[in-house]
Design a protein around this motif. Structure first.
Motif, PDB file in Angstrom:
ATOM      1  N   TYR A  29       2.864  -7.862 -35.651  1.00 13.44           N
ATOM      2  CA  TYR A  29       3.942  -9.078 -35.826  1.00 13.44           C
ATOM      3  C   TYR A  29       5.246  -8.391 -35.673  1.00 13.44           C
ATOM      4  O   TYR A  29       5.868  -9.051 -36.099  1.00 13.44           O
ATOM      5  CB  TYR A  29       3.556  -9.752 -36.972  1.00 13.44           C
ATOM      6  N   HIS A  58       5.231  -6.522 -27.209  1.00 16.24           N
ATOM      7  CA  HIS A  58       6.027  -6.527 -28.073  1.00 16.24           C
ATOM      8  C   HIS A  58       7.543  -6.104 -27.871  1.00 16.24           C
ATOM      9  O   HIS A  58       7.726  -4.907 -26.971  1.00 16.24           O
ATOM     10  CB  HIS A  58       5.558  -5.486 -29.293  1.00 16.24           C
ATOM     11  N   ARG A  64       4.455  -9.637 -22.916  1.00 14.88           N
ATOM     12  CA  ARG A  64       4.499 -10.790 -23.594  1.00 14.88           C
ATOM     13  C   ARG A  64       3.779 -11.938 -23.274  1.00 14.88           C
ATOM     14  O   ARG A  64       3.203 -12.670 -24.197  1.00 14.88           O
ATOM     15  CB  ARG A  64       6.167 -11.156 -24.006  1.00 14.88           C
ATOM     16  N   ASP A  68      -1.918 -11.864 -26.079  1.00 19.29           N
ATOM     17  CA  ASP A  68      -3.365 -12.204 -26.616  1.00 19.29           C
ATOM     18  C   ASP A  68      -4.560 -11.293 -25.949  1.00 19.29           C
ATOM     19  O   ASP A  68      -5.672 -11.435 -26.368  1.00 19.29           O
ATOM     20  CB  ASP A  68      -3.719 -13.568 -26.763  1.00 19.29           C
ATOM     21  N   PRO A 144       3.706 -18.537 -39.073  1.00 23.45           N
ATOM     22  CA  PRO A 144       4.076 -19.340 -37.913  1.00 23.45           C
ATOM     23  C   PRO A 144       5.486 -19.918 -37.732  1.00 23.45           C
ATOM     24  O   PRO A 144       6.021 -19.943 -36.728  1.00 23.45           O
ATOM     25  CB  PRO A 144       3.008 -20.244 -37.742  1.00 23.45           C
ATOM     26  N   ILE A 147       7.641 -16.895 -36.531  1.00 20.06           N
ATOM     27  CA  ILE A 147       7.125 -16.364 -35.429  1.00 20.06           C
ATOM     28  C   ILE A 147       8.123 -17.692 -34.592  1.00 20.06           C
ATOM     29  O   ILE A 147       8.483 -17.209 -33.304  1.00 20.06           O
ATOM     30  CB  ILE A 147       5.752 -16.403 -35.008  1.00 20.06           C
ATOM     31  N   GLN A 181       7.124 -11.494 -34.480  1.00 17.30           N
ATOM     32  CA  GLN A 181       6.919 -11.907 -33.332  1.00 17.30           C
ATOM     33  C   GLN A 181       5.321 -12.376 -33.371  1.00 17.30           C
ATOM     34  O   GLN A 181       4.627 -11.841 -34.216  1.00 17.30           O
ATOM     35  CB  GLN A 181       7.403 -11.056 -32.290  1.00 17.30           C
ATOM     36  N   ALA A 182       4.987 -12.751 -32.441  1.00 19.97           N
ATOM     37  CA  ALA A 182       3.478 -13.279 -32.419  1.00 19.97           C
ATOM     38  C   ALA A 182       2.675 -11.805 -32.056  1.00 19.97           C
ATOM     39  O   ALA A 182       3.239 -10.742 -31.709  1.00 19.97           O
ATOM     40  CB  ALA A 182       3.227 -13.989 -31.111  1.00 19.97           C
ATOM     41  N   GLU A 183       1.530 -11.914 -32.419  1.00 18.27           N
ATOM     42  CA  GLU A 183       0.753 -10.746 -32.210  1.00 18.27           C
ATOM     43  C   GLU A 183      -0.839 -11.151 -31.572  1.00 18.27           C
ATOM     44  O   GLU A 183      -1.148 -12.338 -31.481  1.00 18.27           O
ATOM     45  CB  GLU A 183       0.024 -10.113 -33.693  1.00 18.27           C
ATOM     46  N   SER A 184      -1.360 -10.037 -30.961  1.00 23.70           N
ATOM     47  CA  SER A 184      -2.449 -10.381 -30.019  1.00 23.70           C
ATOM     48  C   SER A 184      -3.502 -11.039 -30.951  1.00 23.70           C
ATOM     49  O   SER A 184      -3.969 -10.240 -31.976  1.00 23.70           O
ATOM     50  CB  SER A 184      -2.837  -9.107 -29.288  1.00 23.70           C
ATOM     51  N   GLU A 185      -4.139 -12.070 -30.657  1.00 30.43           N
ATOM     52  CA  GLU A 185      -5.415 -12.479 -31.589  1.00 30.43           C
ATOM     53  C   GLU A 185      -6.459 -11.678 -31.124  1.00 30.43           C
ATOM     54  O   GLU A 185      -7.220 -11.452 -32.103  1.00 30.43           O
ATOM     55  CB  GLU A 185      -5.787 -13.891 -30.969  1.00 30.43           C
TER      56      GLU A 185
END
Length: 267
Positions: A29, A58, A64, A68, A144, A147, A181-185
């Motif tokens: 993240y 990232h 980006r 995921d 969230p 993010i 930031q978002a992270e890979s699920e």
């Protein structure tokens, strides 16, 4: 998966001490900026050439749009790609998920040394998630918002309690928010399943395991289980939270890292 365009931030020391380069690998993240504010300038001043990697998807690295899809193994490939660009075999420094990524890389390679900061424990992240759900249940609804770039005052309080020392200032928490930031699920799911993954080889190299005494994500009591198989030196920074490199106690953590680095053989 083919190699991606990765951003490797280079920070040479003005007066190099002739020691192995240090490659920093960030956690989930976030991105490499967290290393560049405090730790890297401190280590540069002590003569260490430093590099900080943005993992795929990232920071300034490519990917980006397909974040995921990345697995922990893909992130380990990123480390391999970064190491190949360095002037000498580095000391690897990983934080949180980055500590796990570094260990996956070392299952097939070696390094001049390894430092695992606030590492994901061998038991994975399931216990941590359950503990946070009990102690700070709002974290999962507030993350969230960060993010998405829309944190509010309650969000900031929750982030401070989860990631930082009780001594953190409002200003410092605000400074951290743009780094999230978002992270890979896929990667997040793999960290939960970590106890079911096969144990990999570990090279016989100098190792340090460090954590914060106030870490609400991976408590300091868990450090032993990471340190034991590496025969690592174990350091706990009192009152420090999970984000050791940004915490009010960052200088104590940076000094402990630098002191350990300076026990290693010169390049």
């Amino acid at each position: 998966m083919p190699p991606r365009k990765l951003k490797i931030h280079a920070h040479p020391a003005s007066k190099p001490a002739g020691r192995p380069p240090v490659l920093f690998v960030h956690g989930a993240y976030t991105n490499a900026l967290g290393w560049q504010l405090n730790f890297i300038p401190y280590l540069n001043a002590r003569g260490h050439d430093c590099f900080a990697l943005d993992l795929s998807g990232h920071g300034e690295s490519e990917g980006r749009d397909v974040l995921d899809s990345f697995r922990l193994a893909d992130y380990a490939d990123d480390v391999a790609q970064a190491v190949a660009t360095l002037p000498a075999e580095p000391v690897l420094v990983g934080h949180s998920m980055g500590a796990l990524v570094v260990q996956l890389y070392l299952a097939r390679a070696s390094a001049a040394g390894v430092a695992l900061l606030a590492p994901v424990p061998p038991t994975g992240t399931g216990g941590s998630a359950s503990r946070l759900a009990l102690l700070q249940p709002d974290f999962f609804s507030e993350l969230p918002k960060v993010i998405a770039g829309h944190p509010n005052e309650h969000t900031l309080r929750v982030m401070a309690e989860v990631y930082f020392s009780p001594d953190i200032s409002h200003h410092d928490v605000l400074q951290f928010m743009p780094m999230i930031q978002a992270e890979s699920e896929h990667a997040v799911a793999e960290m939960v399943a970590l106890p079911f993954m096969a144990v990999k080889r570990r090279p016989d190299i100098p190792a340090l395991v460090m954590g914060g005494g106030e870490d609400a994500v991976f408590p300091a009591s868990m450090l032993f289980f990471t340190a034991l198989p590496w025969k690592a030196r174990q350091v706990v920074i009192p009152r420090a939270g999970h984000m050791l490199m940004l915490d009010p106690q960052w200088q104590e953590a940076a000094a402990a890292l630098a002191d350990w680095l300076e026990t290693l053989p010169k390049a």
